[in-house]
Write an enzyme that holds these catalytic residues in place. Structure first.
Site, short mmCIF file in Angstrom:
data_model
loop_
_atom_site.label_atom_id
_atom_site.label_comp_id
_atom_site.label_asym_id
_atom_site.label_seq_id
_atom_site.Cartn_x
_atom_site.Cartn_y
_atom_site.Cartn_z
N SER A 110 0.85 -1.18 0.00
CA SER A 110 0.00 0.00 0.00
C SER A 110 0.89 1.23 0.00
O SER A 110 1.96 1.23 0.60
CB SER A 110 -0.89 -0.01 1.23
OG SER A 110 -1.34 1.30 1.50
N LYS B 296 0.57 -3.41 4.78
CA LYS B 296 -0.33 -4.10 3.86
C LYS B 296 0.38 -4.76 2.69
O LYS B 296 1.36 -4.27 2.16
CB LYS B 296 -1.38 -3.13 3.32
CG LYS B 296 -2.43 -2.86 4.37
CD LYS B 296 -3.60 -2.14 3.80
CE LYS B 296 -4.41 -3.02 2.88
NZ LYS B 296 -5.50 -2.28 2.28
N GLU C 150 -7.34 -10.18 -7.31
CA GLU C 150 -8.50 -9.28 -7.36
C GLU C 150 -8.86 -8.93 -8.80
O GLU C 150 -10.03 -8.91 -9.19
CB GLU C 150 -8.21 -7.99 -6.60
CG GLU C 150 -8.16 -8.15 -5.09
CD GLU C 150 -7.73 -6.85 -4.41
OE1 GLU C 150 -8.58 -6.22 -3.78
OE2 GLU C 150 -6.56 -6.47 -4.52
#
Ligand code: ARG
Length: 468
Positions: A284, A290, A297
């Site tokens: 991130s 993260k 996805e």
């Protein structure tokens, strides 16, 4: 004549200037260029046939072949002058041919129309694309089986879910093999689509056939098709071969989206079953802790694209009158998009799965927790003669008590069990292990290690036989 502005190559009744916006709207060159190899192949077969049938001379055919050869080199080297004023790939190649070899180039289009030409090109292109997809599906199938085998011994166990609630323990190998089965059906759907597109529209001409004595069987064979299409109207009007490919791809992408979704879930902190390889995840920009599962996805989301591509062409095809309509030009972008999307997804998963780092202890703990072994206890009572419905109720009471005390099944003592039913003996406690639970599912298709091993052996045999 056709050099400047918006003059049309083929002259005719509407040779005057057309509206610039209309022309841009009509233009398909930006995407149908992709058919250039197939367009050249179709033209070569057609020119050869024209000469064999005495419709053009051998010498003319030789000039045409030489021109097509040069065009191939130009396109390959990037030197080909693609020009928007020539609307599509077919017109660009034909215009260039006439530039290169003179008016004899205009003879190539004898007994042919862009309507049968584009239908032929697209079938040829799709045949190649589907063959490449089959190879990618086979590669991913091999990876799934290899991963299943790798995690069979020692057996990695994770919870199996229904309603995304922990249900019963299963082998990770069994989970991989479930996707192998799904992918295998996707593969046969691809093969089915290839099987039915294997006929040649060439020679249907605009819609009614032609007054020239062509040999459609010859061109069909030359282009590697099983036979010419039997009806000229159908040949130029039908795109169900594209729809079949699109639906096979949409279904295939849905399979991949489910696998991707499980990886997204299982790699979350809450599950913690697996860590994605760094090469397929991103950090991130703002939250240092993260690691985002971007690739799974995107594979999940791209099922939406593939479905959209199918729906686009289904909708465009609905209610079209025979024979060719310009609506059919809209078949290409969704097809190219779906093929590209599916191929990339297949390849990414094949590259990513071997790099997954599974966390056996976390998986095992999750598989043992959440009363995932409750069915095993109920089955135990049933084997000892208690009707299953009653056993189900007894174990339900055990689970409720443990829940109230914030305990798990494996904390039960024999005395506690016997308080619920006299039928419990010491061997009931052995059942309360995930290994015992999976081993007991020893039925064809079940999750017991020897059953899964057999599935894997069968799959390896299938893959050996499929190998080209
Ligand atoms: N670019 C057209 C297509 O993709 C080629 C066929 C055009 N035929 C016609 N009659 N305008 O469908």
């Amino acid at each position: 004549m056709a050099q400047e502005g918006s003059k049309k190559l083929w002259g005719g009744r509407f040779a005057a200037e057309t509206d610039a916006l209309a022309e841009e709207f009509n233009n398909s060159l930006s995407f149908d260029r992709r058919l250039w190899r197939e367009d050249l192949a179709g033209s070569r077969a057609h020119a050869e046939m024209l000469a064999r049938q005495g419709i053009i001379s051998q010498d003319e055919a030789a000039q045409i072949q030489a021109g097509l050869e040069q065009i191939e080199q130009e396109i390959e080297s990037g030197a080909f002058p693609w020009r928007d004023e020539y609307e599509d790939v077919h017109m660009n190649i034909e215009a260039r041919l006439t530039e290169l070899i003179g008016p004899v180039g205009g003879k190539l289009h004898t007994a042919r129309s862009r309507n049968d030409q584009v239908a032929t090109d697209l079938r040829l292109w799709l045949r190649g694309a589907l063959a490449r997809i089959v190879e990618d599906q086979q590669r991913l199938a091999r990876v799934l089986v290899a991963e299943a085998e790798r995690h069979l011994e020692p057996p990695l166990i994770l919870p199996g879910y229904t309603h995304l609630q922990r249900a019963q323990p299963v082998l990770l190998a069994h989970w991989f093999m479930a996707y192998y089965e799904m992918l295998g059906r996707d593969l046969t759907r691809t093969l089915d689509a290839m099987f039915r597109l294997d006929e040649s529209p060439l020679g249907a001409a605009a819609l009614a056939g032609t007054s020239f004595p062509i040999d459609r069987f010859y061109t069909a064979e030359k282009l590697g098709f099983a036979e010419p299409m039997r009806n000229s109207l159908d040949a130029v009007a039908s795109r169900d071969f594209v729809l079949e490919a699109l639906s096979a791809i949409a279904i295939g992408q849905i399979t991949l989206s489910r696998l991707a979704e499980e990886l997204v879930l299982y790699s979350s902190f809450e599950f913690g079953f697996v860590t994605l390889p760094d090469a397929f995840a991103t950090g991130s920009s703002i939250m240092p802790q993260k690691k985002n599962p971007d690739i799974p996805e995107l594979i999940r989301a791209k099922a939406g694209r593939a479905i959209g591509d199918l729906v686009t062409l289904l909708t465009a095809s609905k209610g079209l009158p025979l024979a060719y309509n310009k609506d059919l030009q809209e078949d290409k972008e969704p097809l190219f998009d779906a093929v590209d999307t599916y191929q990339a997804s297949l390849r990414l998963l094949a590259a990513m799965l071997p790099g997954l780092e599974w966390h056996p202890e976390v998986m095992r703990r999750a598989a043992a927790g959440g009363f995932a072994l409750a069915t095993d206890l109920a089955d135990y009572l049933t084997r000892r003669g208690m009707p299953f419905r009653q056993a189900h109720a007894v174990v339900g009471r055990i689970v409720r008590k443990l829940q109230e005390e914030s305990r798990e099944l494996d904390s039960l003592s024999l005395e506690e069990l016997r308080a619920f039913s006299e039928l419990f003996d010491a061997d009931a406690l052995e059942l309360l292990s995930v290994e015992g639970s999976v081993a007991s599912r020893d039925v064809y298709g079940g999750t017991a290690p020897n059953q899964v091993r057999e599935q894997i052996e069968e799959a390896k045999k299938e893959l050996r036989e499929e190998r080209p």
